[in-house]
Design a protein around this motif. Structure first.
Motif, PDB file in Angstrom:
ATOM      1  N   LYS A   1       9.212  20.801  21.718  1.00  0.00           N
ATOM      2  CA  LYS A   1       9.714  21.711  22.746  1.00  0.00           C
ATOM      3  C   LYS A   1      11.218  21.901  22.727  1.00  0.00           C
ATOM      4  CE  LYS A   1       5.922  20.731  25.978  1.00  0.00           C
ATOM      5  NZ  LYS A   1       5.559  20.215  27.335  1.00  0.00           N
ATOM      6  N   ARG A   2      11.991  20.844  22.412  1.00  0.00           N
ATOM      7  CA  ARG A   2      13.441  20.959  22.574  1.00  0.00           C
ATOM      8  C   ARG A   2      14.260  20.450  21.386  1.00  0.00           C
ATOM      9  NH1 ARG A   2      15.895  16.449  23.155  1.00  0.00           N
ATOM     10  NH2 ARG A   2      17.807  17.495  23.862  1.00  0.00           N
ATOM     11  N   ILE A   3      13.725  19.602  20.568  1.00  0.00           N
ATOM     12  CA  ILE A   3      14.494  18.995  19.492  1.00  0.00           C
ATOM     13  C   ILE A   3      14.888  20.043  18.455  1.00  0.00           C
ATOM     14  CG2 ILE A   3      12.518  18.365  18.024  1.00  0.00           C
ATOM     15  CD1 ILE A   3      13.989  15.645  17.584  1.00  0.00           C
ATOM     16  N   ARG A   4      16.129  19.953  17.953  1.00  0.00           N
ATOM     17  CA  ARG A   4      16.567  20.875  16.914  1.00  0.00           C
ATOM     18  C   ARG A   4      16.005  20.424  15.571  1.00  0.00           C
ATOM     19  NH1 ARG A   4      19.778  24.646  18.452  1.00  0.00           N
ATOM     20  NH2 ARG A   4      20.516  25.118  16.349  1.00  0.00           N
ATOM     21  N   LEU A   5      15.680  21.397  14.714  1.00  0.00           N
ATOM     22  CA  LEU A   5      14.982  21.140  13.462  1.00  0.00           C
ATOM     23  C   LEU A   5      15.836  21.651  12.309  1.00  0.00           C
ATOM     24  CD1 LEU A   5      11.508  22.372  14.735  1.00  0.00           C
ATOM     25  CD2 LEU A   5      12.224  19.984  14.470  1.00  0.00           C
ATOM     26  N   THR A   6      16.168  20.753  11.383  1.00  0.00           N
ATOM     27  CA  THR A   6      17.084  21.113  10.306  1.00  0.00           C
ATOM     28  C   THR A   6      16.593  20.586   8.967  1.00  0.00           C
ATOM     29  OG1 THR A   6      19.401  21.017   9.598  1.00  0.00           O
ATOM     30  CG2 THR A   6      18.505  19.035  10.614  1.00  0.00           C
TER      31      THR A   6
ATOM     32  N   ARG B   1       0.833  -1.205   0.000  1.00  0.00           N
ATOM     33  CA  ARG B   1       0.000   0.000   0.000  1.00  0.00           C
ATOM     34  C   ARG B   1       0.867   1.255   0.000  1.00  0.00           C
ATOM     35  NH1 ARG B   1      -2.041   3.027   4.561  1.00  0.00           N
ATOM     36  NH2 ARG B   1      -3.759   4.396   3.922  1.00  0.00           N
ATOM     37  N   THR B   2       0.471   2.232  -0.781  1.00  0.00           N
ATOM     38  CA  THR B   2       1.137   3.530  -0.788  1.00  0.00           C
ATOM     39  C   THR B   2       0.169   4.566  -0.229  1.00  0.00           C
ATOM     40  OG1 THR B   2       2.444   2.952  -2.744  1.00  0.00           O
ATOM     41  CG2 THR B   2       2.247   5.295  -2.210  1.00  0.00           C
ATOM     42  N   ILE B   3       0.576   5.246   0.825  1.00  0.00           N
ATOM     43  CA  ILE B   3      -0.293   6.241   1.428  1.00  0.00           C
ATOM     44  C   ILE B   3      -0.244   7.542   0.631  1.00  0.00           C
ATOM     45  CG2 ILE B   3       0.000   5.217   3.709  1.00  0.00           C
ATOM     46  CD1 ILE B   3       1.912   7.466   4.393  1.00  0.00           C
ATOM     47  N   GLY B   4      -1.246   8.391   0.829  1.00  0.00           N
ATOM     48  CA  GLY B   4      -1.319   9.662   0.131  1.00  0.00           C
ATOM     49  C   GLY B   4      -0.502  10.738   0.819  1.00  0.00           C
ATOM     50  N   PRO B   5      -0.346  11.891   0.168  1.00  0.00           N
ATOM     51  CA  PRO B   5       0.506  12.947   0.721  1.00  0.00           C
ATOM     52  C   PRO B   5       0.009  13.526   2.044  1.00  0.00           C
ATOM     53  CG  PRO B   5      -0.631  13.699  -1.264  1.00  0.00           C
ATOM     54  CD  PRO B   5      -0.843  12.228  -1.175  1.00  0.00           C
ATOM     55  N   GLN B   6      -1.300  13.661   2.216  1.00  0.00           N
ATOM     56  CA  GLN B   6      -1.796  14.216   3.474  1.00  0.00           C
ATOM     57  C   GLN B   6      -1.495  13.284   4.640  1.00  0.00           C
ATOM     58  OE1 GLN B   6      -5.992  15.102   3.617  1.00  0.00           O
ATOM     59  NE2 GLN B   6      -5.884  15.939   5.690  1.00  0.00           N
ATOM     60  N   GLU B   7      -1.748  11.984   4.444  1.00  0.00           N
ATOM     61  CA  GLU B   7      -1.456  11.024   5.508  1.00  0.00           C
ATOM     62  C   GLU B   7       0.036  10.963   5.784  1.00  0.00           C
ATOM     63  OE1 GLU B   7      -2.107   6.288   6.666  1.00  0.00           O
ATOM     64  OE2 GLU B   7      -2.981   7.100   4.811  1.00  0.00           O
ATOM     65  N   ARG B   8       0.854  11.090   4.737  1.00  0.00           N
ATOM     66  CA  ARG B   8       2.300  11.026   4.947  1.00  0.00           C
ATOM     67  C   ARG B   8       2.800  12.230   5.744  1.00  0.00           C
ATOM     68  NH1 ARG B   8       5.966   9.970   6.921  1.00  0.00           N
ATOM     69  NH2 ARG B   8       8.024   9.313   6.210  1.00  0.00           N
ATOM     70  N   ILE B   9       2.275  13.412   5.458  1.00  0.00           N
ATOM     71  CA  ILE B   9       2.639  14.601   6.229  1.00  0.00           C
ATOM     72  C   ILE B   9       2.216  14.435   7.685  1.00  0.00           C
ATOM     73  CG2 ILE B   9       2.053  17.023   6.615  1.00  0.00           C
ATOM     74  CD1 ILE B   9       4.101  16.846   4.519  1.00  0.00           C
ATOM     75  N   ASP B  10       0.997  13.922   7.893  1.00  0.00           N
ATOM     76  CA  ASP B  10       0.517  13.701   9.264  1.00  0.00           C
ATOM     77  C   ASP B  10       1.454  12.752  10.015  1.00  0.00           C
ATOM     78  OD1 ASP B  10      -1.640  15.360   8.873  1.00  0.00           O
ATOM     79  OD2 ASP B  10      -3.062  13.740   8.448  1.00  0.00           O
ATOM     80  N   ARG B  11       1.846  11.688   9.352  1.00  0.00           N
ATOM     81  CA  ARG B  11       2.745  10.713   9.997  1.00  0.00           C
ATOM     82  C   ARG B  11       4.116  11.321  10.276  1.00  0.00           C
ATOM     83  NH1 ARG B  11       2.060   4.724   7.237  1.00  0.00           N
ATOM     84  NH2 ARG B  11      -0.207   4.501   7.463  1.00  0.00           N
ATOM     85  N   LEU B  12       4.608  12.125   9.344  1.00  0.00           N
ATOM     86  CA  LEU B  12       5.915  12.750   9.520  1.00  0.00           C
ATOM     87  C   LEU B  12       5.918  13.683  10.729  1.00  0.00           C
ATOM     88  CD1 LEU B  12       8.794  13.289   8.603  1.00  0.00           C
ATOM     89  CD2 LEU B  12       7.889  14.882   6.895  1.00  0.00           C
ATOM     90  N   LEU B  13       4.855  14.457  10.885  1.00  0.00           N
ATOM     91  CA  LEU B  13       4.758  15.350  12.045  1.00  0.00           C
ATOM     92  C   LEU B  13       4.660  14.557  13.341  1.00  0.00           C
ATOM     93  CD1 LEU B  13       2.346  18.080  10.621  1.00  0.00           C
ATOM     94  CD2 LEU B  13       4.815  18.262  10.975  1.00  0.00           C
ATOM     95  N   GLU B  14       3.957  13.431  13.298  1.00  0.00           N
ATOM     96  CA  GLU B  14       3.888  12.566  14.478  1.00  0.00           C
ATOM     97  C   GLU B  14       5.273  11.998  14.814  1.00  0.00           C
ATOM     98  OE1 GLU B  14       0.982   9.641  13.545  1.00  0.00           O
ATOM     99  OE2 GLU B  14      -0.728  11.005  13.743  1.00  0.00           O
ATOM    100  N   GLU B  15       6.054  11.649  13.791  1.00  0.00           N
ATOM    101  CA  GLU B  15       7.396  11.126  14.017  1.00  0.00           C
ATOM    102  C   GLU B  15       8.280  12.166  14.707  1.00  0.00           C
ATOM    103  OE1 GLU B  15       8.957   9.886  10.267  1.00  0.00           O
ATOM    104  OE2 GLU B  15       7.205   8.655   9.808  1.00  0.00           O
ATOM    105  N   ILE B  16       8.192  13.406  14.230  1.00  0.00           N
ATOM    106  CA  ILE B  16       9.018  14.466  14.815  1.00  0.00           C
ATOM    107  C   ILE B  16       8.584  14.738  16.252  1.00  0.00           C
ATOM    108  CG2 ILE B  16       9.789  16.850  14.584  1.00  0.00           C
ATOM    109  CD1 ILE B  16       9.186  16.635  11.578  1.00  0.00           C
ATOM    110  N   GLU B  17       7.296  14.746  16.488  1.00  0.00           N
ATOM    111  CA  GLU B  17       6.784  14.968  17.844  1.00  0.00           C
ATOM    112  C   GLU B  17       7.235  13.846  18.781  1.00  0.00           C
ATOM    113  OE1 GLU B  17       2.565  16.257  19.976  1.00  0.00           O
ATOM    114  OE2 GLU B  17       2.539  15.320  17.987  1.00  0.00           O
TER     115      GLU B  17
END
Length: 266
Positions: free
Chosen positions: A82-87, A29-45
């Motif tokens: 809150k604390r992780i550096r973002l690059t 299965r290949t997820i769509g762009p909206q779901e992928r962005i949501d997952r990416l933000l969850e990963e960073i959090e």
């Protein structure tokens, strides 16, 4: 550990992602762009909650990636962390406008409370060059000139500069200014010795991408960088297996970004 001097810091751990939308190897299965962005933000959090030190988002302009605008994704992540550096990992500076890049990441720095970085590189893929109207024949010259301008912008609010591939700036002010001063700018290197020499000569920290193969083969490049910088430098290593299909990959980061003026080191 966050407040320790850069030279005294040990290895820091983090993640990076290109926002891949490749098929899941188990389900197809290949997820769509909206779901992928949501997952990416969850990963960073989640990375922030687990105490990781840095998260990088790469830039690609292809159908199998969702991260064509890393600064936008990282700004959304900044509001949830809150604390992780973002690059960026990386910003393809050769095909971008250094003025806009600096403004985007200065804004990210303000949103995140001083946690932003730029990792500038020439890019391992070339789809951005025709997309933004650049000639691949100018591949290296574009990066050299635009890195020069980016560093000039970092020095102060008012900029006077001229080059071959962009309109000149004549005593123009650039805003907003970031919280961090100097703002952390890394040079990303994929294995080209000339790029290593450039990073060391400018006194900039180096991000070394190891995309497959044994990390030990990059030891000569690290030694070359340190000779050019004439002191133990700051090196981040992105390690990724060539066969991986995961969304994010492990990275190590030695020291906090320390970016002296290019005229302070030779």
């Amino acid at each position: 550990m966050k407040d320790a001097a850069p030279a005294a810091r040990g290895i820091e751990l983090g993640l990076y992602s290109f926002g891949e939308m490749t098929p899941d190897p188990r389900t197809g299965r290949t997820i769509g762009p909206q779901e992928r962005i949501d997952r990416l933000l969850e990963e960073i959090e989640l990375a922030d909650q687990l105490g990781l030190d840095v998260f990088g988002v790469g830039e690609h302009h292809r159908s199998e990636f969702v991260s064509s605008a890393p600064a936008v994704v990282l700004a959304a992540a900044a509001a949830r962390t809150k604390r992780i550096r973002l690059t960026s990992a990386v910003t393809v500076l050769s095909s971008d406008d250094p003025v806009r890049v600096f403004q985007d990441f200065a804004t990210l720095d303000l949103i995140s409370g001083g946690r932003a970085e730029i990792m500038a590189g020439r890019g391992s893929f070339t789809e951005s060059f025709p997309l933004f109207g650049y000639d691949l024949a100018d591949y290296d010259a574009l990066f050299e000139e635009k890195l020069e301008l980016l560093l000039k912008i970092r020095e102060g609010e008012r900029v006077t500069w001229s080059g071959k591939h962009r309109a000149p700036l004549r005593d123009l002010a650039l805003y907003p200014r970031p919280i961090q001063d100097p703002f952390p700018i890394w040079v990303a290197v994929g294995g080209n010795p000339e790029s290593v020499v450039r990073a060391g000569w400018l006194g900039l920290p180096m991000a070394l991408a190891i995309i497959g193969g044994e990390p030990r083969r990059f030891v000569p490049l690290v030694e070359l960088y340190r000779r050019q910088r004439a002191a133990p430098g700051t090196i981040r290593t992105r390690c990724r297996s060539a066969s991986t299909r995961t969304a994010s990959s492990a990275t190590t980061r030695r020291g906090r970004a320390r970016t002296p003026s290019p005229r302070t080191r030779t």
